[in-house]
Write an enzyme that holds these catalytic residues in place. Sequence first.
Site, PDB file in Angstrom:
ATOM      1  N   HIS A 208     -64.944  28.991   7.027  1.00 30.57           N
ATOM      2  CA  HIS A 208     -64.198  30.133   7.583  1.00 30.57           C
ATOM      3  C   HIS A 208     -64.562  30.302   9.051  1.00 30.57           C
ATOM      4  O   HIS A 208     -65.728  30.163   9.436  1.00 30.57           O
ATOM      5  CB  HIS A 208     -64.450  31.418   6.791  1.00 30.57           C
ATOM      6  CG  HIS A 208     -65.840  31.970   6.873  1.00 30.57           C
ATOM      7  ND1 HIS A 208     -66.239  32.878   7.836  1.00 30.57           N
ATOM      8  CD2 HIS A 208     -66.944  31.747   6.117  1.00 30.57           C
ATOM      9  CE1 HIS A 208     -67.510  33.204   7.651  1.00 30.57           C
ATOM     10  NE2 HIS A 208     -67.964  32.527   6.625  1.00 30.57           N
ATOM     11  N   ASP A 220     -72.532  31.345  10.721  1.00 25.69           N
ATOM     12  CA  ASP A 220     -71.668  31.896   9.688  1.00 25.69           C
ATOM     13  C   ASP A 220     -70.309  32.256  10.276  1.00 25.69           C
ATOM     14  O   ASP A 220     -70.074  33.395  10.655  1.00 25.69           O
ATOM     15  CB  ASP A 220     -72.323  33.144   9.070  1.00 25.69           C
ATOM     16  CG  ASP A 220     -71.577  33.668   7.871  1.00 25.69           C
ATOM     17  OD1 ASP A 220     -70.883  32.873   7.215  1.00 25.69           O
ATOM     18  OD2 ASP A 220     -71.670  34.876   7.593  1.00 25.69           O
ATOM     19  N   GLU A 254     -62.792  35.279   5.482  1.00 21.87           N
ATOM     20  CA  GLU A 254     -63.830  35.239   4.442  1.00 21.87           C
ATOM     21  C   GLU A 254     -64.706  36.475   4.506  1.00 21.87           C
ATOM     22  O   GLU A 254     -65.101  37.015   3.474  1.00 21.87           O
ATOM     23  CB  GLU A 254     -64.683  33.984   4.610  1.00 21.87           C
ATOM     24  CG  GLU A 254     -65.649  33.716   3.447  1.00 21.87           C
ATOM     25  CD  GLU A 254     -66.995  34.406   3.596  1.00 21.87           C
ATOM     26  OE1 GLU A 254     -67.764  34.431   2.604  1.00 21.87           O
ATOM     27  OE2 GLU A 254     -67.300  34.940   4.689  1.00 21.87           O
ATOM     28  N   GLU A 255     -65.011  36.921   5.715  1.00 18.92           N
ATOM     29  CA  GLU A 255     -65.871  38.095   5.855  1.00 18.92           C
ATOM     30  C   GLU A 255     -65.184  39.354   5.335  1.00 18.92           C
ATOM     31  O   GLU A 255     -65.843  40.369   5.130  1.00 18.92           O
ATOM     32  CB  GLU A 255     -66.271  38.288   7.325  1.00 18.92           C
ATOM     33  CG  GLU A 255     -67.102  37.158   7.909  1.00 18.92           C
ATOM     34  CD  GLU A 255     -68.468  36.985   7.264  1.00 18.92           C
ATOM     35  OE1 GLU A 255     -68.820  37.807   6.394  1.00 18.92           O
ATOM     36  OE2 GLU A 255     -69.171  36.030   7.615  1.00 18.92           O
ATOM     37  N   GLU A 281     -71.134  27.201   3.733  1.00 23.06           N
ATOM     38  CA  GLU A 281     -71.463  28.589   4.048  1.00 23.06           C
ATOM     39  C   GLU A 281     -72.790  28.688   4.785  1.00 23.06           C
ATOM     40  O   GLU A 281     -73.386  27.674   5.145  1.00 23.06           O
ATOM     41  CB  GLU A 281     -71.515  29.416   2.751  1.00 23.06           C
ATOM     42  CG  GLU A 281     -70.286  30.282   2.541  1.00 23.06           C
ATOM     43  CD  GLU A 281     -70.105  31.353   3.589  1.00 23.06           C
ATOM     44  OE1 GLU A 281     -71.016  31.579   4.408  1.00 23.06           O
ATOM     45  OE2 GLU A 281     -69.037  31.987   3.607  1.00 23.06           O
ATOM     46  N   HIS A 357     -75.735  37.364  10.730  1.00 21.75           N
ATOM     47  CA  HIS A 357     -74.824  38.511  10.922  1.00 21.75           C
ATOM     48  C   HIS A 357     -75.268  39.422  12.067  1.00 21.75           C
ATOM     49  O   HIS A 357     -75.041  40.638  12.017  1.00 21.75           O
ATOM     50  CB  HIS A 357     -74.675  39.324   9.637  1.00 21.75           C
ATOM     51  CG  HIS A 357     -73.666  38.742   8.684  1.00 21.75           C
ATOM     52  ND1 HIS A 357     -73.206  39.423   7.575  1.00 21.75           N
ATOM     53  CD2 HIS A 357     -73.032  37.547   8.673  1.00 21.75           C
ATOM     54  CE1 HIS A 357     -72.333  38.667   6.929  1.00 21.75           C
ATOM     55  NE2 HIS A 357     -72.211  37.521   7.580  1.00 21.75           N
TER      56      HIS A 357
END
Length: 856
Positions: A208, A220, A254-255, A281, A357
């Site tokens: 993603h 990510d 995706e998030e 991932e 994140h």
Amino acid sequence: MEWGSESGAVRRHRVGGERRDGPGAKPQLESDALAQEPLADACGGGGGGGGSAGTRKRSGGASRGSGSGLSEARAALGLALYLLALRALVQLSLQQLVLRGAAGGRRGEFDARRARDYLEHITSIGPRTTGSPENEILTVRYLLEQIKLIEVQSNSLHKISVDVQRPTGSFSIDFLGGFTSYYDNITNVVVKLEPRDGAQHAILANCHFDSVANSPGASDDAVSCSVMLEVLRVLSTSSEALHHAVIFLFNGAEENVLQASHGFITQHPWASLVRAFINLEAAGVGGKELVFQTGPENPWLVQAYVSAAKHPFASVVAQEVFQSGIIPSDTDFRIYRDFGNIPGIDLAFIENGYIYHTKYDTADRIQTDSIQRAGDNILAVLKYLATSDMLASSSKYRHGNMVFFDVLGLFVIAYPSRVGSIINYMVVMAVVLYLGKKLLQPQNKTAAYTKDFFCGLGITLISWFTSLVTVLIIAVFISLIGQSLSWYNHFYVSVCLYGTAAVAKIIFIHTLAKRFYYVNASDQYLGEVFFDVSLFVHCGFLTALTYQGLCSAFISAVWVAFPLLTKLCVHKDFKRHGAGGKFIAFYLLGMFIPYLYALYLIWAVFEMFTPILGRSGSEIPPDVVLASILAGCTMILSSYFHVTRTFHDLDGNVVKRDSGVWINGFDYTGMSHITSHVPEINDTIRARCEENAPLCGFPWYLPVHFLIRKNWYLPAPEVSPREPPHFRLVSKEQTPWDSIKLTFEATGPSHMSFYVRAHKGSMLSQWSLGSGTPVTSKGGDYFVFYSHGLQASAWQFWIEVQVLEEQPEGMVTVAIAAHYFSGEDKRSSQLDALKGKFPDWTFPSAWVCTYNLFVF
């Protein structure tokens, strides 16, 4: 079990050798007996050593000499050096990301330098939230440009097809307590590489390109998309023909809780070709990518990874831990499994999860060797599957699970779980025969031993239990005095605080047992008893785990089989020559595999769980969950929103309106470390729950209210987005089955959350979302997560309310929150000023949102 074993080993150093076999015992034999006990204890967490199961040996009352203490110290030092050497070996294997001679860059091989160039271009765009121009236009444009260049260079043996999908859909998911998700006009970039004559079957590779708000999302998941671009280039220029198609899905949402993968697998015409998938991932930044999920069932996929991966790193233990729900996270693996009924492999980077994140998730923090090893593995596995006959007939091989684990990243051991069960029960039978031979002899020979064995079992279990209670009491005390997570930045604090307390308690219990019960027992005899006790306990764990069908039972098998085999091998030598150098060397060699794998596994557990403890919310005390876990350096994570709230009554009148900065602390300590830097954030502004509003009247982005109960609400001037959300009741009608159908329409930013609470006497019977059946979140309210791409139409949906008993306050309360993740509406002067006061070691993630509540 590994921790119990190490604690037991230390314990035996301290309590062994308090008596001699008699007044005239030879000093050397006494020293040897003492030296061997901690080594034997390492077998299974209890005592150790050779000797027979005969009568209990008594001492003549002589006290322990100074030579005994010296030999104990030497044994302890030897064991410590042995474990340190194994730890160094584990660390060396972890730092060796790629094997020598596998640097890539040659024709037909994966080139990490080219993939890094893709990565830096994608992350230079900035944060890429779904619905933002950065995600929907700039990133998509860059991906299409690179795919076009790859297509131009491709070999004529292959055909490349490209499709940009903009799906709209809805589904319910049992995650974070359960909620419903709705998406509109989100983006997928799909590429199909297939033989020139086409293909009927395909393997899917998924990444993603969207990111969370305020993060460049390098690990990510931009690095995975970069790897996939380079794999696409290598496969498309290869002169080797593929038997099946390879579909590369670059998904853009995706998030948003796995929306884009749902849009592909349920709506895209190519989805029907997919027979298996590989999902890329991240739960950390760089390092090795771990295979942490496979299946469901379909053992042929594990075999494909074992056969093809150049730098394997896989564990069925990680799979069973992740699927247990302990880790509050999920991946697109769930969507393909649950909505596509497709088996797959889930991989993720797990190292340095502290900056996952956050704004620190940048391209420069990902090592080129990490990219190289991931690319080598993905390329090899995709090529293997795309040329395999199994893909076309995968349904024939779908049954069965696999036990699998890598050995220091060199190779993978994998075998069917049914074979594992047979091996486990064979080990159990060996222990039964070993112990049965001792315990079932004529009573006059074994009465004392049998009594001592069961007393030793009770002492061992009591020592473990009291050790756990002691550590938990300390952890609760530390939490109550506001020092939770004090070990987070200091490696040795956790060891000194919790590890030492656990070991000390075990030593204390065993010292009392030896002083008041095993008064005159010899050290060799006690070693024999406690070795058998440890063997029995670990055998019990092995039996229970195997009976439950857990593939991770192989760990218990290792910690039973190797100690037993080693003891049987060295038993005669020990009786003849004592614990000499030959005995010690052979014993340590026999325990090499159990200890090495234990340390290897412990590293993975610490690497994954320690960062998670710093962002697990305010309701899970991390010191209680994993009091002794070692930690690396990190930061306090916090998140906050500038929100304007408006509450309407049943007649549509505004009954309350306020505005403020709503602050959530992601870790257990909340804002306790922030108040000294930002004095206005203190306990006087703790947010109060609006009891009559769903989810306490706050604009939760996801339904994590049960994890984060400590909130702060700092009053601030009202914010007025240039594009405010609009929410209205389109119609209210009575159905033929005596329910009330309410139809709503909402427009607003790319991310909105919709909440519903049914009043007393009413219930939601159905709605137009997901499968049609309303799904409640924890606490009984209903939560709907909504997102859209660019140029989405108004979101229109309906709910049906069954009114069993009319109430004057109405039948339902609904609320809608609009989250501004991009553009000028994302910021406010109050937010910017507050962010500037936070210390450098924090990562504040902030945006503007509005909240409107209505009663019907």
